[in-house]
Design an enzyme around this catalytic site. Structure first.
Site, PDB file in Angstrom:
ATOM      1  N   SER A   1       0.847  -1.192   0.000  1.00  0.00           N
ATOM      2  CA  SER A   1       0.000   0.000   0.000  1.00  0.00           C
ATOM      3  C   SER A   1       0.879   1.238   0.000  1.00  0.00           C
ATOM      4  CB  SER A   1      -0.888   0.005   1.254  1.00  0.00           C
ATOM      5  OG  SER A   1      -1.565   1.235   1.403  1.00  0.00           O
TER       6      SER A   1
ATOM      7  N   TYR B   1      -3.185  -0.125  10.503  1.00  0.00           N
ATOM      8  CA  TYR B   1      -3.189  -0.543   9.097  1.00  0.00           C
ATOM      9  C   TYR B   1      -1.828  -0.264   8.464  1.00  0.00           C
ATOM     10  CZ  TYR B   1      -4.411  -0.620   4.117  1.00  0.00           C
ATOM     11  OH  TYR B   1      -4.445  -0.881   2.762  1.00  0.00           O
TER      12      TYR B   1
END
Length: 256
Positions: A147, A160
């Site tokens: 990500s 996250y």
């Protein structure tokens, strides 16, 4: 005609977390490139819906294997079943993931562990199991879906980002161990993408305007934007590329 070094037709690929969103788009891209694709997720009903949708276009080249990618025993049995029934896995895409937004001071222990298991442990378990079978064959491609948050973070998503930063380093560590065995392990780092999981953010005009203004490309990503990167990292074109994360972010990471 495309360059033959990008040819992956006939390869068997496993894509985890592929009943919807980015995983579904990546599976579609591999099918269009001529792969046999095994879809994976925990929800057997959702998985079969996606399999049937793809089968209408690609026939018997699409399969489904429902198992929990965070459960070691389920992963071992699932991978063994795929190799026995569908064929040797040449390409693994570790896409299983989840997001949970909450201020750090209010983040629960349960949500922390759920994100760790879903985003990081799953890639370790499935990657290890598949690599154990790739190693004797002397070749294989593993692509971990990292990500933008493997590098940077915003308020409310610290856990996250921690999992995605960990996945970046797991990618590098897997490269170190598996590279000598003929296996390339790389990552793709999506920026802000318009998917079912981000629909609320896309609909938030203030946030959406921030994304467009912050991204040199001036827009949200579409899931199709990721397919080219995946085909590159799955093909012989990337045989000397290992331990890298290819950020597909419209340039966001490169500018202030």
């Amino acid at each position: 005609m495309s360059h033959p070094t990008f040819d992956i037709a006939g390869k068997t690929a496993l894509v985890t977390g592929s009943s919807r969103g980015i995983g579904k788009a990546l599976a579609a891209g591999l099918l269009e490139a001529g792969c046999t694709v095994v879809l994976n997720g925990r929800d057997g009903v959702a998985l079969e819906t996606t399999r049937a949708e793809f089968a209408a276009l690609h026939g018997d080249r699409v399969h489904a294997a429902a198992f929990d990618a965070t459960d070691p025993a389920a992963v071992a049995a699932g991978v063994a079943g795929i190799e026995e029934e569908t064929g040797p896995i040449a390409i693994l895409v570790n896409n299983t993931g989840a997001q949970h937004r909450s201020p750090l001071l209010e983040f629960t222990d349960e949500d922390w562990h759920r994100l760790l298991d879903t985003n990081l442990t799953s890639a370790f378990l499935v990657g290890r199991e598949v690599a154990r079978r790739m190693a004797p064959r002397g070749h294989g491609k593993i692509v971990n879906i990292c990500s933008l948050q493997s590098e940077v973070v915003r308020p409310g998503i610290a856990p996250y980002a921690a999992t995605k930063g960990g996945l970046k380093m797991l990618t590098k560590g897997m490269c170190a161990d598996l590279g000598p065995l003929g296996i390339q392990v790389n990552g793709i780092g999506p920026g802000y993408f318009d998917t079912e999981l981000t629909s609320a953010l896309v609909a938030d005009e203030e946030f959406s305007a921030w994304v467009r203004g912050r991204t040199p490309a001036g827009r949200w990503g579409t899931v199709e934007d990721l397919v080219g990167a995946l085909i590159f990292l799955s093909s012989p074109a990337s045989d000397f590329v290992n331990g890298q994360v290819l950020y597909v972010d419209g340039g966001m990471l490169s500018v202030l």
